[in-house]
Design a protein around this motif. Structure first.
Motif, PDB file in Angstrom:
ATOM      1  N   GLN A   3       0.755  -1.122   0.012  1.00 13.41           N
ATOM      2  CA  GLN A   3       0.019   0.061   0.135  1.00 13.41           C
ATOM      3  C   GLN A   3       0.788   1.200   0.038  1.00 13.41           C
ATOM      4  O   GLN A   3       1.790   1.410   0.694  1.00 13.41           O
ATOM      5  CB  GLN A   3      -0.838   0.036   1.314  1.00 13.41           C
ATOM      6  CG  GLN A   3      -1.790  -1.072   1.201  1.00 13.41           C
ATOM      7  CD  GLN A   3      -3.096  -1.158   0.578  1.00 13.41           C
ATOM      8  OE1 GLN A   3      -3.219  -0.131  -0.034  1.00 13.41           O
ATOM      9  NE2 GLN A   3      -4.146  -2.068   0.805  1.00 13.41           N
ATOM     10  N   CYS A   4       0.236   2.188  -0.798  1.00 20.27           N
ATOM     11  CA  CYS A   4       1.162   3.546  -0.817  1.00 20.27           C
ATOM     12  C   CYS A   4       0.182   4.752  -1.111  1.00 20.27           C
ATOM     13  O   CYS A   4      -0.301   4.745  -2.328  1.00 20.27           O
ATOM     14  CB  CYS A   4       2.313   3.372  -1.806  1.00 20.27           C
ATOM     15  SG  CYS A   4       3.378   4.900  -1.913  1.00 20.27           S
ATOM     16  N   SER A   5      -0.213   5.235  -0.272  1.00 18.49           N
ATOM     17  CA  SER A   5      -1.172   6.261  -0.366  1.00 18.49           C
ATOM     18  C   SER A   5      -0.893   7.655  -1.078  1.00 18.49           C
ATOM     19  O   SER A   5      -1.736   8.429  -1.562  1.00 18.49           O
ATOM     20  CB  SER A   5      -1.835   6.556   1.023  1.00 18.49           C
ATOM     21  OG  SER A   5      -1.063   7.408   1.724  1.00 18.49           O
ATOM     22  N   SER A  18       7.018   2.513   1.669  1.00 18.97           N
ATOM     23  CA  SER A  18       6.552   1.594   0.791  1.00 18.97           C
ATOM     24  C   SER A  18       7.224   0.924  -0.140  1.00 18.97           C
ATOM     25  O   SER A  18       7.073  -0.272  -0.656  1.00 18.97           O
ATOM     26  CB  SER A  18       5.266   2.378  -0.091  1.00 18.97           C
ATOM     27  OG  SER A  18       4.413   2.794   0.736  1.00 18.97           O
ATOM     28  N   GLY A  68      -3.210   3.349  -5.257  1.00 20.43           N
ATOM     29  CA  GLY A  68      -2.563   3.333  -4.011  1.00 20.43           C
ATOM     30  C   GLY A  68      -1.761   2.299  -3.485  1.00 20.43           C
ATOM     31  O   GLY A  68      -1.551   1.803  -2.346  1.00 20.43           O
ATOM     32  N   VAL A  69      -0.957   1.688  -4.776  1.00 20.39           N
ATOM     33  CA  VAL A  69       0.034   0.630  -4.496  1.00 20.39           C
ATOM     34  C   VAL A  69       1.327   0.805  -5.159  1.00 20.39           C
ATOM     35  O   VAL A  69       1.261   1.324  -6.566  1.00 20.39           O
ATOM     36  CB  VAL A  69      -0.472  -0.597  -4.808  1.00 20.39           C
ATOM     37  CG1 VAL A  69      -1.749  -1.074  -3.849  1.00 20.39           C
ATOM     38  CG2 VAL A  69      -1.019  -0.950  -6.147  1.00 20.39           C
ATOM     39  N   ALA A 103      -0.112  -6.950   0.304  1.00 21.60           N
ATOM     40  CA  ALA A 103      -1.484  -6.568   0.147  1.00 21.60           C
ATOM     41  C   ALA A 103      -2.243  -7.483  -0.457  1.00 21.60           C
ATOM     42  O   ALA A 103      -1.629  -8.063  -1.592  1.00 21.60           O
ATOM     43  CB  ALA A 103      -1.739  -5.210  -0.183  1.00 21.60           C
ATOM     44  N   ASP A 145      -8.135  -6.353  -1.855  1.00 24.14           N
ATOM     45  CA  ASP A 145      -8.205  -5.271  -1.192  1.00 24.14           C
ATOM     46  C   ASP A 145      -7.901  -3.954  -1.950  1.00 24.14           C
ATOM     47  O   ASP A 145      -8.214  -2.747  -1.452  1.00 24.14           O
ATOM     48  CB  ASP A 145      -7.238  -5.154   0.379  1.00 24.14           C
ATOM     49  CG  ASP A 145      -7.815  -6.200   1.058  1.00 24.14           C
ATOM     50  OD1 ASP A 145      -9.000  -6.566   1.187  1.00 24.14           O
ATOM     51  OD2 ASP A 145      -7.014  -6.951   1.976  1.00 24.14           O
ATOM     52  N   ILE A 146      -7.110  -4.349  -3.012  1.00 26.93           N
ATOM     53  CA  ILE A 146      -6.793  -3.176  -3.840  1.00 26.93           C
ATOM     54  C   ILE A 146      -7.367  -3.066  -5.035  1.00 26.93           C
ATOM     55  O   ILE A 146      -7.364  -2.095  -5.895  1.00 26.93           O
ATOM     56  CB  ILE A 146      -5.324  -3.145  -4.058  1.00 26.93           C
ATOM     57  CG1 ILE A 146      -4.841  -4.269  -5.006  1.00 26.93           C
ATOM     58  CG2 ILE A 146      -4.471  -3.383  -2.789  1.00 26.93           C
ATOM     59  CD1 ILE A 146      -3.559  -4.540  -5.768  1.00 26.93           C
TER      60      ILE A 146
END
Length: 383
Positions: free
Chosen positions: A10-12, A22, A229-230, A278, A282-283
């Motif tokens: 994950q990387c917002s 990340s 976000g990844v 992750a 979920d992504i």
């Protein structure tokens, strides 16, 4: 047979602390950057530097990720070099504008990292497992680097559906030579086979995908930024593209390079991939908008040329007021299908091979694609 491992973290956002953490997290399951970079190694970071666009447009690999990777390579004792060959004629002024606007020039200056454009110093490398091509002309550093790391941007693609970890290596081919491949292998599946041949010739050691903010819609240049976000990392770029496709709601085998790899036996499918970090569920972004489609896949190959006008989308000047008459479209057209005698592009659709280089490389996003009115009703609701 061991499964191909694709790591997801994950990387917002692209803030320095976030992207650095990340990057560490996504590489950790693969052994960290130290598993690939040894002290003294020359490490080529093959970025996506398609054209002049600000980082927030999601056209190119984000400079924050490139800088974090430069720092990680240096910490492992390696010597990083950033490189690519943008699309188009790549004059000195165009390259200067590209590296400034994308902010990759500033990153390289700030970190003391060499930035190489592959257009002037080239060598021939072999693709021993190539299907259509057994060798390619590439930037010399691609051959000479001890380690090659691909750094693709996750984007849709009007011609290939997805541009990712395999297609990013098309950029090792210098300048307008890339356009000539569109002329030599104009079919979408044949073009994918060629892209796979390039990837197999380069033999990258690692791929790190920027999917923090991807591009949806009419990519790879005229789409819309979309948060995913990844970050992803893998030693197998084909496996990475399978996972990336699934993450944005594309059936992996609907991507031409994935299908070509599958048909060659390089990867059977998602069951042959181990996803770590992750979870894909979920992504996943199920409402991710794809590039403008057409009917080409519904027409048998031997009939496609005959029905080309109906089956394939056409480039057209959608925003004449923004067109500056810069001639990038004409210079990038491999089959001389664009006339600029009036100062604005006019398209010869009988000569147009539907590669969409004009749309992809227009600096003003004035060129778009449209389908024939007869087939538009059949395309409604298709992703």
């Amino acid at each position: 047979m061991a499964k191909s491992v694709v790591s997801i973290a994950q990387c917002s956002n692209y803030e320095t602390d976030t992207i650095t953490r990340s990057l560490h997290d996504v590489l950790a399951p693969l052994g960290g950057i130290e598993a690939f970079v040894k002290p003294g190694d020359t490490v080529l970071l093959k970025v996506n530097l398609l054209r002049s666009a600000a980082p927030d447009k999601a056209v190119t690999t984000h400079p924050a990720l490139v800088e974090a990777t430069i720092n990680a390579v240096r910490a492992a004792g390696g010597v990083p070099i950033v490189g690519d060959s943008p699309g188009g004629p790549n004059s000195a002024s165009m390259v200067k504008k590209i590296v400034e606007t994308t902010e990759l020039g500033a990153v390289c200056a700030r970190t003391g990292t060499e930035l190489v454009i592959f257009d002037t110093d080239t060598v021939r490398i072999k693709s021993t497992n190539g299907k259509l091509y057994t060798s390619f002309n590439v930037g010399r550093i691609v051959r000479d680097a001890d380690v090659v790391i691909g750094m693709p941007k996750l984007k849709t693609h009007g011609f290939q559906r997805l541009t990712g970890a395999v297609k990013v290596f098309f950029g090792v081919i210098p300048g307008l030579e890339k356009a000539q491949f569109h002329l030599k292998v104009p079919g979408r599946m044949d073009f994918a086979e060629m892209l796979l041949d390039v990837y197999l010739a380069v033999k990258p050691h690692l791929s790190i995908m920027d999917a923090v903010v991807a591009m949806e819609g009419d990519g790879p240049a005229g789409g819309t930024p979309r948060s995913v976000g990844v970050l992803m990392a893998a030693t197998d770029a084909v496996a990475m593209d399978f996972v990336a496709s699934a993450a944005i709601g594309i059936e992996p085998l609907d991507v031409y390079t994935n299908l070509a790899a599958h048909d060659r036996g390089l990867l059977g499918g998602m069951d042959d991939i181990e996803i770590v970090g992750a979870r894909l569920a979920d992504i996943r972004v199920d409402d991710f908008k794809l590039a403008t489609g057409d009917m080409a896949d519904r027409i048998p190959g031997r009939f496609l040329e005959f029905f080309k006008d109906l089956a394939t989308s056409k480039p057209f000047l959608a925003a004449g007021e923004t067109c500056t008459g810069c001639a990038t479209c004409k210079q990038s057209c491999p089959n001389d299908a664009i006339d600029l005698s009036t100062g604005k592009p006019r398209f010869d659709y009988s000569a147009c091979i539907r590669c969409y280089c004009c749309e992809e490389l227009c600096p003003e996003l004035a060129v778009k694609r449209k389908n024939h009115w007869i087939v538009r009703p059949f395309l409604r609701g298709r992703r």
